[in-house]
Design a protein around this motif. Sequence first.
Motif, mmCIF file in Angstrom:
data_model
loop_
_atom_site.group_PDB
_atom_site.id
_atom_site.type_symbol
_atom_site.label_atom_id
_atom_site.label_comp_id
_atom_site.label_asym_id
_atom_site.label_seq_id
_atom_site.Cartn_x
_atom_site.Cartn_y
_atom_site.Cartn_z
ATOM 1 N N GLN A 71 12.035 -12.754 -43.263
ATOM 2 C CA GLN A 71 10.604 -12.463 -44.013
ATOM 3 C C GLN A 71 9.367 -12.963 -42.986
ATOM 4 N N ARG A 75 6.398 -10.224 -41.330
ATOM 5 C CA ARG A 75 5.042 -10.529 -41.328
ATOM 6 C C ARG A 75 4.300 -10.425 -40.121
ATOM 7 N N ARG A 153 7.216 -3.973 -47.286
ATOM 8 C CA ARG A 153 6.334 -4.144 -46.360
ATOM 9 C C ARG A 153 6.401 -3.615 -45.147
#
Length: 193
Positions: A71, A75, A153
């Motif tokens: 994760q 980002r 994302r």
Amino acid sequence: MPFTIAIDGPAAAGKGTIARALARHFGFAHLDTGLLYRAVGAIGGDPVAAARGLSPADLERDDLRSSEAGQAASRVAAIPEVRTALVEFQRRFARAEPGAVLDGRDIGTVICPEAEVKLYVTASDIVRARRRALELAADEALILAELRERDARDAARDVAPLRPATDAILLDTSDLSIEDALARAIDYAKAVG
Ligand code: C5P
């Protein structure tokens, strides 16, 4: 002339397994480019400075495989300056003799658009979550939610979003055993090489 195999696809689709096996089969070098972003995320602090100063030792950290590291990687991977800082290293690696296999999200689209072989390895998110949950001995529902968040994302970001190169061969491993997926990948690469 070095020979480059670019392998892209969403998280836990089997890219790493296929990339390692192809590299072994052809005697090529292999780079798991996700590790670069995982290391940048794990170092913490200013991600752009971390990417610019990344060293081989940073890739040896043993906390890089966790889903938290995945994760964090996703980002920092959306920051354009982080990606730019990592381009040259990946391109240089791709020119290794006699050849190189790189796996990631943007290898066929951005890093090595001239790669001789481009594979886009995918699988349904349910299958991917099941495989990753087994591998990490973690809860499948939790992993599925994380994979979906990370894929969304990675696919939605402005720079180098996750998508197949127009000339990539699609390999859906949802209903394939590891052996069958590898055999197909090797056949594709041989057909081109
Ligand atoms: O492949 P892996 O799951 O280790 O990648 C971790 C994260 O790093 C991905 O979710 C993605 O955001 C990022 N990544 C990327 N470009 C690559 C490889 C990984 O943006 N070439």
